[in-house]
Motif scaffolding. Structure first.
Motif, PDB file in Angstrom:
ATOM      1  N   MET A 203     -46.842  84.681   0.034  1.00 47.51           N
ATOM      2  CA  MET A 203     -46.900  86.090   0.375  1.00 47.51           C
ATOM      3  C   MET A 203     -48.335  86.327   0.832  1.00 47.51           C
ATOM      4  N   TYR A 204     -48.519  86.775   2.059  1.00 47.52           N
ATOM      5  CA  TYR A 204     -49.823  87.235   2.533  1.00 47.52           C
ATOM      6  C   TYR A 204     -49.682  88.738   2.658  1.00 47.52           C
ATOM      7  N   GLU A 205     -50.331  89.443   1.724  1.00 46.73           N
ATOM      8  CA  GLU A 205     -50.115  90.882   1.566  1.00 46.73           C
ATOM      9  C   GLU A 205     -48.616  91.079   1.327  1.00 46.73           C
ATOM     10  N   ASP A 206     -47.886  91.779   2.215  1.00 47.14           N
ATOM     11  CA  ASP A 206     -46.457  92.026   1.969  1.00 47.14           C
ATOM     12  C   ASP A 206     -45.553  91.209   2.890  1.00 47.14           C
ATOM     13  N   GLN A 207     -46.080  90.125   3.452  1.00 48.61           N
ATOM     14  CA  GLN A 207     -45.324  89.308   4.400  1.00 48.61           C
ATOM     15  C   GLN A 207     -45.030  87.917   3.832  1.00 48.61           C
ATOM     16  N   VAL A 208     -43.754  87.529   3.800  1.00 50.00           N
ATOM     17  CA  VAL A 208     -43.391  86.162   3.444  1.00 50.00           C
ATOM     18  C   VAL A 208     -43.786  85.265   4.617  1.00 50.00           C
ATOM     19  N   THR A 209     -44.496  84.174   4.316  1.00 49.06           N
ATOM     20  CA  THR A 209     -44.959  83.268   5.358  1.00 49.06           C
ATOM     21  C   THR A 209     -44.595  81.842   4.978  1.00 49.06           C
ATOM     22  N   LEU A 210     -43.768  81.192   5.776  1.00 50.11           N
ATOM     23  CA  LEU A 210     -43.407  79.802   5.577  1.00 50.11           C
ATOM     24  C   LEU A 210     -44.421  78.943   6.331  1.00 50.11           C
ATOM     25  N   VAL A 211     -45.103  78.067   5.596  1.00 46.12           N
ATOM     26  CA  VAL A 211     -46.093  77.166   6.188  1.00 46.12           C
ATOM     27  C   VAL A 211     -45.533  75.756   6.080  1.00 46.12           C
ATOM     28  N   GLN A 212     -45.284  75.120   7.235  1.00 52.33           N
ATOM     29  CA  GLN A 212     -44.662  73.808   7.286  1.00 52.33           C
ATOM     30  C   GLN A 212     -45.649  72.758   7.788  1.00 52.33           C
ATOM     31  N   ALA A 213     -45.300  71.480   7.568  1.00 51.93           N
ATOM     32  CA  ALA A 213     -46.144  70.377   8.013  1.00 51.93           C
ATOM     33  C   ALA A 213     -46.580  70.593   9.457  1.00 51.93           C
ATOM     34  N   GLY A 214     -47.871  70.476   9.689  1.00 48.49           N
ATOM     35  CA  GLY A 214     -48.442  70.689  11.013  1.00 48.49           C
ATOM     36  C   GLY A 214     -49.010  72.070  11.226  1.00 48.49           C
ATOM     37  N   ASP A 215     -48.620  73.045  10.380  1.00 53.22           N
ATOM     38  CA  ASP A 215     -49.119  74.414  10.517  1.00 53.22           C
ATOM     39  C   ASP A 215     -50.552  74.535   9.999  1.00 53.22           C
ATOM     40  N   VAL A 216     -51.294  75.457  10.591  1.00 48.83           N
ATOM     41  CA  VAL A 216     -52.659  75.765  10.166  1.00 48.83           C
ATOM     42  C   VAL A 216     -52.735  77.261   9.888  1.00 48.83           C
ATOM     43  N   VAL A 217     -53.267  77.613   8.721  1.00 49.29           N
ATOM     44  CA  VAL A 217     -53.418  79.011   8.334  1.00 49.29           C
ATOM     45  C   VAL A 217     -54.888  79.300   8.072  1.00 49.29           C
ATOM     46  N   HIS A 218     -55.417  80.319   8.735  1.00 49.75           N
ATOM     47  CA  HIS A 218     -56.752  80.825   8.409  1.00 49.75           C
ATOM     48  C   HIS A 218     -56.562  82.023   7.490  1.00 49.75           C
ATOM     49  N   GLN A 219     -57.051  81.929   6.283  1.00 46.12           N
ATOM     50  CA  GLN A 219     -56.955  83.046   5.334  1.00 46.12           C
ATOM     51  C   GLN A 219     -58.241  83.851   5.445  1.00 46.12           C
ATOM     52  N   ARG A 220     -58.109  85.045   5.999  1.00 45.10           N
ATOM     53  CA  ARG A 220     -59.315  85.865   6.159  1.00 45.10           C
ATOM     54  C   ARG A 220     -59.912  86.171   4.783  1.00 45.10           C
ATOM     55  N   PRO A 221     -61.214  86.384   4.706  1.00 48.00           N
ATOM     56  CA  PRO A 221     -61.845  86.679   3.421  1.00 48.00           C
ATOM     57  C   PRO A 221     -61.176  87.869   2.731  1.00 48.00           C
ATOM     58  N   GLY A 222     -60.856  87.687   1.455  1.00 44.52           N
ATOM     59  CA  GLY A 222     -60.325  88.770   0.636  1.00 44.52           C
ATOM     60  C   GLY A 222     -58.837  89.033   0.757  1.00 44.52           C
ATOM     61  N   ILE A 223     -58.121  88.327   1.607  1.00 41.74           N
ATOM     62  CA  ILE A 223     -56.690  88.605   1.759  1.00 41.74           C
ATOM     63  C   ILE A 223     -55.969  88.334   0.432  1.00 41.74           C
ATOM     64  N   ARG A 224     -55.133  89.285   0.041  1.00 40.27           N
ATOM     65  CA  ARG A 224     -54.362  89.127  -1.197  1.00 40.27           C
ATOM     66  C   ARG A 224     -53.138  88.276  -0.877  1.00 40.27           C
ATOM     67  N   HIS A 225     -52.941  87.251  -1.714  1.00 40.79           N
ATOM     68  CA  HIS A 225     -51.855  86.325  -1.425  1.00 40.79           C
ATOM     69  C   HIS A 225     -51.299  85.709  -2.703  1.00 40.79           C
ATOM     70  N   TYR A 226     -50.167  85.023  -2.525  1.00 38.72           N
ATOM     71  CA  TYR A 226     -49.427  84.455  -3.652  1.00 38.72           C
ATOM     72  C   TYR A 226     -48.645  83.266  -3.116  1.00 38.72           C
TER      73      TYR A 226
END
Length: 140
Positions: free
Chosen positions: A80-103
């Protein structure tokens, strides 16, 4: 001329460091890639892999960090990035901005990701829930 006083060369091969427990989450194993030592704590790079099936996940949190990326190497994870479900699969790259609330609440048994964070001694701060989190997928 390139200033080499703040950092040093580092080359870590697969057999040089082991996956160990005792990292930020007890349900993951961590393999240090030598970057924190080489950069005098400016950056950490480690491989993180599933060690136990997801039950409660990471809980809602944020990081006190200037920079953070996750590169999924194997498997998948659902965040969960804020209120969005995000599926991260092999090969994906995620930049988590500073302070983003996640789970991070769900992941495959073969999940493994490379995490690069600055500074190396970044803090993880629990935060109030943003929204409901879907249940994890049971492992067979």
């Amino acid at each position: 001329m390139l200033d080499r006083t703040d950092t040093k060369f580092s080359h870590v091969k697969p057999g040089d460091t082991d996956y160990v427990s005792g990292g930020l989450r007890d349900f993951f194993l961590y393999r240090d890639l030598g970057v924190a030592e080489a950069t005098n704590g400016k950056v950490i790079a480690h491989l993180v892999k599933a060690n136990m099936a997801p039950e409660a996940g990471t809980g809602w949190h944020r990081h006190e960090a200037e920079f953070q990326i996750v590169i999924m190497v194997n498997g998948w994870a659902r965040f969960m990035y804020e209120d969005q479900v995000t599926l991260v699969q092999a090969g994906d790259v995620v930049h988590q901005r500073p302070g983003i609330r996640h789970y991070l609440f769900d992941y495959s048994p073969d999940m493994e990701y490379l995490e690069i964070v600055s500074p190396a001694d970044f803090k993880s701060i629990d935060v109030e829930p943003v929204c409901e989190v879907p249940p994890p997928t049971p492992w067979a």
